[in-house]
Design a protein around this motif. Structure first.
Motif, PDB file in Angstrom:
ATOM      1  N   SER A  18      31.954  34.220  51.687  1.00  0.00           N
ATOM      2  CA  SER A  18      31.773  33.417  50.411  1.00  0.00           C
ATOM      3  C   SER A  18      31.135  34.187  49.577  1.00  0.00           C
ATOM      4  O   SER A  18      30.501  35.386  49.933  1.00  0.00           O
ATOM      5  CB  SER A  18      30.673  32.481  50.579  1.00  0.00           C
ATOM      6  N   GLY A  19      31.170  34.218  48.072  1.00  0.00           N
ATOM      7  CA  GLY A  19      30.420  35.107  47.259  1.00  0.00           C
ATOM      8  C   GLY A  19      28.972  34.933  47.413  1.00  0.00           C
ATOM      9  O   GLY A  19      28.362  36.067  47.103  1.00  0.00           O
ATOM     10  N   ILE A  56      37.161  37.407  49.259  1.00  0.00           N
ATOM     11  CA  ILE A  56      35.774  36.827  49.152  1.00  0.00           C
ATOM     12  C   ILE A  56      35.556  35.857  47.983  1.00  0.00           C
ATOM     13  O   ILE A  56      36.350  36.136  46.975  1.00  0.00           O
ATOM     14  CB  ILE A  56      35.049  38.260  48.546  1.00  0.00           C
ATOM     15  N   GLY A  57      34.817  34.983  48.080  1.00  0.00           N
ATOM     16  CA  GLY A  57      34.693  33.860  47.234  1.00  0.00           C
ATOM     17  C   GLY A  57      33.761  34.293  45.901  1.00  0.00           C
ATOM     18  O   GLY A  57      33.706  35.582  45.852  1.00  0.00           O
ATOM     19  N   GLY A  58      33.804  33.577  44.803  1.00  0.00           N
ATOM     20  CA  GLY A  58      33.307  33.973  43.730  1.00  0.00           C
ATOM     21  C   GLY A  58      31.850  33.102  43.272  1.00  0.00           C
ATOM     22  O   GLY A  58      31.388  33.218  42.119  1.00  0.00           O
ATOM     23  N   GLY A  59      31.415  32.274  44.180  1.00  0.00           N
ATOM     24  CA  GLY A  59      30.320  31.482  44.143  1.00  0.00           C
ATOM     25  C   GLY A  59      29.016  31.927  43.679  1.00  0.00           C
ATOM     26  O   GLY A  59      27.926  31.215  43.163  1.00  0.00           O
ATOM     27  N   GLY A  81      36.593  31.143  38.125  1.00  0.00           N
ATOM     28  CA  GLY A  81      36.050  31.168  39.405  1.00  0.00           C
ATOM     29  C   GLY A  81      37.125  32.355  39.750  1.00  0.00           C
ATOM     30  O   GLY A  81      36.422  33.222  40.788  1.00  0.00           O
ATOM     31  N   MET A  82      38.188  32.443  39.618  1.00  0.00           N
ATOM     32  CA  MET A  82      39.182  33.459  40.136  1.00  0.00           C
ATOM     33  C   MET A  82      38.751  35.028  39.623  1.00  0.00           C
ATOM     34  O   MET A  82      38.777  35.735  40.314  1.00  0.00           O
ATOM     35  CB  MET A  82      40.466  33.017  39.656  1.00  0.00           C
ATOM     36  N   LEU A  83      38.354  34.918  38.344  1.00  0.00           N
ATOM     37  CA  LEU A  83      37.840  36.226  37.719  1.00  0.00           C
ATOM     38  C   LEU A  83      36.656  36.714  38.486  1.00  0.00           C
ATOM     39  O   LEU A  83      36.476  37.807  38.747  1.00  0.00           O
ATOM     40  CB  LEU A  83      37.801  36.115  36.282  1.00  0.00           C
ATOM     41  N   ALA A  84      35.868  35.653  38.839  1.00  0.00           N
ATOM     42  CA  ALA A  84      34.587  36.115  39.488  1.00  0.00           C
ATOM     43  C   ALA A  84      35.056  36.734  41.061  1.00  0.00           C
ATOM     44  O   ALA A  84      34.432  37.611  41.308  1.00  0.00           O
ATOM     45  CB  ALA A  84      33.778  34.943  39.753  1.00  0.00           C
TER      46      ALA A  84
END
Length: 242
Positions: A18-19, A56-59, A81-84
């Motif tokens: 996860s992010g 990897i997430g972007g949270g 969120g995708m850009l993160a």
């Protein structure tokens, strides 16, 4: 493979984190020492000769669903969120290459000045050459999580297993942080995960893994050497399979 290295039955795997795992003790953003620690875990497995993909997430930067809940249009929020996830992928690439591990960031949304576009055959070739491939921007579509993206890429890359690094050492029947008496599973089926709403991955990701018989191994990313140990058949984890 060096003589003193443990042997692993896996040749190619995908690691999903996860992010939030990159935040460390911060409440937001990236914590460079934490990013480097995780990069060292990845390098230790790469040194075994295992081909590694990552999602990897972007949270830690922005979560599309949370933005939508606050009134933002869902598609726009998901693209943010995708850009993160691209930002997180670039940070991990920098940490890995600082350790001498050749890495490629591959984005489902073309942005040629900072990373490669997703082309399956090219990504497979990178893996065959010993490069770590970090898949960013999810599937490139709104309404799909990075869990689903991870399962999709694991299937496309013919990975033998999905490793999900979390804050706990496996899958429990309830949150072990909130409920100390929670019971951990050594093994659980895809259908049990769906029926009991166990917190592994979202339903779309679990169904995709089940339909392609892709095992999911849930382990603690906070345990030093945990990723390498599990590939060598050691440590504590839960495996999700038929």
């Amino acid at each position: 493979m060096a003589e003193d290295q443990p042997r692993t039955t896996y040749r190619r795997v995908l690691l999903k984190i996860s992010g939030e795992a990159l935040m460390g003790d911060q409440g937001y953003g990236l914590n460079p020492p934490t990013v480097e620690r995780i990069a060292r875990e990845v390098k230790s497995v790469h040194d075994l000769g295992v081909e590694i993909c990552m999602v990897i997430g972007g949270g830690n930067i922005f979560r599309g669903l949370a933005g939508s809940a606050q009134g933002m249009e869902r598609t726009t929020a998901d693209y943010m969120g995708m850009l993160a996830t691209v930002m997180n992928a670039l940070a991990m690439q920098s940490a890995l290459e600082g350790l001498g591990v050749y890495t490629r960031v591959i984005s489902a949304i073309p942005m040629d000045q900072v990373c490669e576009p997703y082309i399956r055959r090219r990504a497979v070739r990178h893996l065959e050459k010993g490069r770590v491939c970090i898949f960013a921007a999810g599937t490139g579509n709104p309404y799909f999580t990075t869990d689903t993206a991870a399962t999709l890429r694991a299937n496309e890359m013919a990975c033998e297993a999905i490793f999900k690094g979390t804050k706990v050492d496996g899958v429990y029947d309830r949150d072990p942080i909130e409920f100390p008496e929670a019971q951990r599973f050594d093994s659980v089926t895809y259908d049990e995960v769906l029926a009991r709403h166990l917190n592994v991955m979202d339903a779309s990701a679990i169904a995709l893994a089940r339909d392609n018989r892709k095992p999911i191994i849930v382990f603690s990313l906070d345990e030093p050497g945990g990723f390498k140990g599990i590939l060598a058949g050691q440590g504590t984890y839960t495996i999700v399979r038929d």
